[in-house]
Motif scaffolding. Structure first.
Motif, short mmCIF file in Angstrom:
data_model
loop_
_atom_site.label_atom_id
_atom_site.label_comp_id
_atom_site.label_asym_id
_atom_site.label_seq_id
_atom_site.Cartn_x
_atom_site.Cartn_y
_atom_site.Cartn_z
N ASP A 217 0.80 -1.23 0.00
CA ASP A 217 0.00 0.00 0.00
C ASP A 217 0.83 1.27 0.00
O ASP A 217 0.34 2.33 -0.37
CB ASP A 217 -0.93 0.02 1.22
CG ASP A 217 -2.13 -0.88 1.05
OD1 ASP A 217 -2.39 -1.29 -0.10
OD2 ASP A 217 -2.79 -1.18 2.04
N LYS A 220 3.00 5.58 4.86
CA LYS A 220 1.98 6.62 5.05
C LYS A 220 2.38 7.59 6.16
O LYS A 220 3.18 7.26 7.04
CB LYS A 220 0.63 5.99 5.38
CG LYS A 220 0.06 5.10 4.27
CD LYS A 220 -1.27 4.51 4.70
CE LYS A 220 -1.90 3.69 3.56
NZ LYS A 220 -1.13 2.46 3.28
N ASP A 226 -5.20 14.59 6.74
CA ASP A 226 -5.27 13.74 5.56
C ASP A 226 -4.17 12.69 5.62
O ASP A 226 -3.05 12.97 6.06
CB ASP A 226 -5.09 14.57 4.28
CG ASP A 226 -6.31 15.41 3.96
OD1 ASP A 226 -7.43 14.98 4.29
OD2 ASP A 226 -6.14 16.50 3.38
N ASN A 273 -2.27 12.05 -1.90
CA ASN A 273 -3.39 11.90 -0.98
C ASN A 273 -3.99 10.51 -1.16
O ASN A 273 -4.26 10.08 -2.28
CB ASN A 273 -4.44 12.97 -1.26
CG ASN A 273 -5.57 12.96 -0.27
OD1 ASN A 273 -6.37 12.02 -0.21
ND2 ASN A 273 -5.67 14.02 0.54
N VAL A 274 -4.20 9.79 -0.05
CA VAL A 274 -4.66 8.40 -0.14
C VAL A 274 -6.04 8.29 -0.77
O VAL A 274 -6.37 7.28 -1.41
CB VAL A 274 -4.64 7.74 1.25
CG1 VAL A 274 -5.76 8.28 2.12
CG2 VAL A 274 -4.74 6.22 1.13
N ASN A 275 -6.87 9.32 -0.62
CA ASN A 275 -8.24 9.28 -1.14
C ASN A 275 -8.32 9.75 -2.59
O ASN A 275 -8.94 9.10 -3.44
CB ASN A 275 -9.17 10.11 -0.26
CG ASN A 275 -9.32 9.52 1.13
OD1 ASN A 275 -9.48 8.30 1.28
ND2 ASN A 275 -9.28 10.36 2.14
N THR A 276 -7.71 10.88 -2.87
CA THR A 276 -7.82 11.45 -4.22
C THR A 276 -6.77 10.91 -5.17
O THR A 276 -6.92 11.04 -6.40
CB THR A 276 -7.69 12.97 -4.16
OG1 THR A 276 -6.34 13.31 -3.73
CG2 THR A 276 -8.69 13.58 -3.19
N LYS A 277 -5.69 10.34 -4.63
CA LYS A 277 -4.56 9.84 -5.42
C LYS A 277 -3.81 10.96 -6.13
O LYS A 277 -2.97 10.71 -7.00
CB LYS A 277 -5.01 8.79 -6.46
CG LYS A 277 -5.80 7.64 -5.88
CD LYS A 277 -5.02 6.88 -4.83
CE LYS A 277 -5.83 5.70 -4.31
NZ LYS A 277 -5.14 4.99 -3.21
#
Length: 291
Positions: A217, A220, A226, A273-277
């Motif tokens: 993954d 992080k 965020d 960003n982990v959500n938006t990539k």
């Protein structure tokens, strides 16, 4: 002589591909394929495709309980589940008895080991304590990414499987007991383990970033609530800091933040960003702290 294979990940794919290229599929009784949803690419589809192209009997782990297994030997590669089988051979990606357990390759890279390797051993009631059949190792240099290390170890797996097949045909197995005094253990990883500890040295954090990348993954950190995936970093020359507070941005070089570590400095070159990539660089402001 027939072998049943329990295969997962790139290492399992590499071994099967080698057996096919070397015209050794006559030794393959079946392929049981495992799926690892935690990996971006667990190679299960690629293993299945190889089996279908070359007419090799295969099935997935979910239907294992429905099968009657009668192979002479069994070989498990990257397998994550218990198997109650006789003549079961495990290939473990560490130089046993060091790094018994889980995620040994990731942890070896983070710790900066000078050698990585793989061990073929008979399965035992306690994990990774069985007698050793063969072992291969190779010196490495840093920086090295986990993807590069997996390729290196995959070649060692191929050599070990070839040795096992040769030894079985010649009935020349010479199992060797492990030295318990030299044993160490590697713990399984959860999501918290992918987060960076900025108290570590810059060199160790870089090794972690490189060791946790694809197919994992990624390393992080948290920035202003965020979750950020850090894909690439570079070690910078340290400076004397009077009030050293780890995680704070101290400089910006080439639009990249330089972060204070427990020892040394790190420049982030690729972070998303982990959500938006989406790439978060360059940062919108200077006074930021990574946690």
């Amino acid at each position: 002589m027939k072998f049943g294979f329990f295969l997962m990940t790139q290492k399992g794919f590499d071994v099967l591909n080698s057996l096919i290229k070397n015209q050794q599929t006559q030794f393959v009784d079946f392929i049981c394929i495992g799926i690892d949803a935690n990996l971006e690419d667990d190679f299960s589809d690629k293993i299945k495709e190889l089996c279908e192209i070359h007419t090799i009997t295969y099935f997935f782990k979910e239907s294992l309980s429905e099968r009657v297994l009668n192979s002479d030997f069994y070989i498990a590669i990257s397998w994550r589940w218990l198997l109650d089988l006789s003549n079961l051979i495990i290939i473990h990606d560490s130089i046993l008895p060091k790094y018994r357990g889980f995620a040994p390759l990731v942890n070896m890279l983070i710790n900066g080991e000078k050698e990585i390797g793989a061990t073929a051993l008979f399965a035992s009631n306690e994990y990774d304590k069985g007698d050793i059949l063969a072992q291969e190792k190779i010196a490495i240099q840093y920086p090295i990414t986990i993807a590069e290390a997996i390729t290196v170890v995959g070649n060692l797996y191929i050599e070990l499987v070839n040795q096992i097949i040769r030894q079985s045909l010649l009935n020349s197995f010479q199992p060797k007991q492990q030295n318990e005094k030299e044993a160490t253990y590697s713990l399984w990883l959860d999501q918290e383990d992918y987060f960076i500890d900025w108290n570590w040295s810059a060199e160790k954090i870089k090794r972690k970033v490189d060791a946790c990348g694809f197919p994992y993954d990624g390393a992080k950190t948290i920035l202003e609530n965020d979750i950020i995936i850090i894909e690439k970093v570079e070690v910078e020359q340290d400076v004397q800091i009077e009030n050293r507070t780890v995680g704070k941005v101290i400089f910006v070089k080439e639009n990249c933040p330089v972060i204070v570590c427990g020892k040394g400095l790190l420049r982030l070159t690729v972070a998303k960003n982990v959500n938006t990539k989406e790439n978060i660089l360059p940062l919108s402001k200077f006074r930021l702290k990574f946690k």
